[in-house]
Design an enzyme around this catalytic site. Structure first.
Site, short mmCIF file in Angstrom:
data_model
loop_
_atom_site.label_atom_id
_atom_site.label_comp_id
_atom_site.label_asym_id
_atom_site.label_seq_id
_atom_site.Cartn_x
_atom_site.Cartn_y
_atom_site.Cartn_z
CG HIS A 47 78.87 -12.57 -9.78
ND1 HIS A 47 80.00 -13.31 -9.71
CD2 HIS A 47 79.26 -11.09 -9.83
CE1 HIS A 47 81.04 -12.42 -10.02
NE2 HIS A 47 80.70 -11.04 -9.96
CG HIS A 50 81.25 -12.05 -5.35
ND1 HIS A 50 80.31 -11.45 -6.36
CD2 HIS A 50 82.23 -11.35 -5.47
CE1 HIS A 50 80.76 -10.19 -6.87
NE2 HIS A 50 81.98 -10.14 -6.02
#
Ligand code: PAF
Length: 292
Positions: A47, A50
């Site tokens: 997501h 990250h």
């Protein structure tokens, strides 16, 4: 086997390797050309949190490696290992679009041979908060992160501050074991209502999702209260009952810790964080903010 994916963006070309041998061969070819290397360890289900780590790595190193490995050693017996979200194809496509150079997606056997026994534990920092409620979690994290760092020997490795205790555990381990890498902590990415991004947020129902933002809200209330002279224990007790009245059914901890050695504080006498973990429905959320 090394797989090269050429996508519709003609300039983009990401490589995927699944063995340590291929990984090292690739890194060694980069090192011969003088490239610096950044590592973003993940368990996939990526997501924007990250991707912010990926961006930092791409901006500060020549070559970025992202690892995709759901590490069984950091899951307890009753935890969500079997249902943990996995989307390797989607993750690789997204990493490609972000400009990541190499994905390391090892098999379980590649990471842990049948006779694997070594464990790295980080007592002290690893024994409180998450360490109490998830016994063995930090040993699992420290062991896999040590392996990934030794396998890749990057210049820098990037971790989110959302998992703040994990970040402190990793920094301690790297210092203690003289692993030659700079550990870079990156700010938590939040939804517009403050909920910290997490791969586990997909477990939340619509109403749980709405209520989940209360965790961030009460962390802020604790912080403001303490800065205005409230006693830590009282602020924490008030926040706990607010959480329990706003859809959370269990609070594992709400704790104030000094930034230096991460020890729990009863009085605000140094820069500090407030950290919390609480259950909403079947989902356990964690978050933290700096008290300032
Ligand atoms: O934060 C995570 O996603 C994991 O704990 C990590 C650092 C990738 C180790 O498995």
């Amino acid at each position: 086997m090394c797989i090269v994916i050429a996508t519709s963006r003609m300039s983009s070309k990401i490589e995927i390797v699944s063995t340590v041998e291929e990984l090292r061969r690739k890194i060694s070819s980069w090192r011969k050309k003088g490239f610096s290397v950044g590592l973003v360890p993940t368990m996939g289900a990526l997501h924007d949190g990250h991707f912010s780590l990926v961006k930092k790595s791409i901006n500060t190193t020549d070559k970025t490696i992202t690892t995709l490995f759901v590490n069984p050693k950091q899951f307890g017996a009753n935890e969500d290992l079997t249902i943990y979200p996995r989307d390797e194809v989607g993750d690789v496509a997204a990493l490609d679009a972000k400009g990541v150079h190499l994905v390391f997606a090892p098999s379980l056997k590649e990471m842990y041979s049948a006779d694997f026994v070594t464990e790295i534990s980080v007592p002290g920092i690893g024994d409180t908060m998450e360490g109490v409620f998830r016994p063995g979690f930090f040993t699992g994290v420290a062991t896999v992160v040590a392996k990934l760092l030794i396998q890749t020997l990057p210049d820098r490795a990037f971790f989110g501050e959302k998992d703040l205790q994990q970040l402190y555990v990793i920094k301690r381990m790297v210092t203690d074991l003289n692993i030659p890498v700079e550990i870079v902590g990156c700010p938590t990415i939040r939804e517009s209502d403050g909920l910290a991004l997490s791969s586990r947020n997909i477990y939340l129902s619509a109403s749980e999702r709405t209520n989940a933002a209360s965790l961030y809200k009460v962390l802020n209330e604790i912080s403001h209260g303490i800065l205005n002279g409230d006693h830590i224990n009282e602020s924490v007790a008030e926040a706990k009952s607010k959480l329990l009245n706003s859809g959370f059914f269990k609070v594992d901890y709400l704790t104030v810790c000094g930034t230096k050695n991460f020890m729990e504080l009863n009085f605000l006498k140094e820069p500090a964080y407030v950290l919390g973990a609480a259950w909403i429905g079947e989902t356990r959320l964690i978050d933290n903010i700096k008290i300032c």
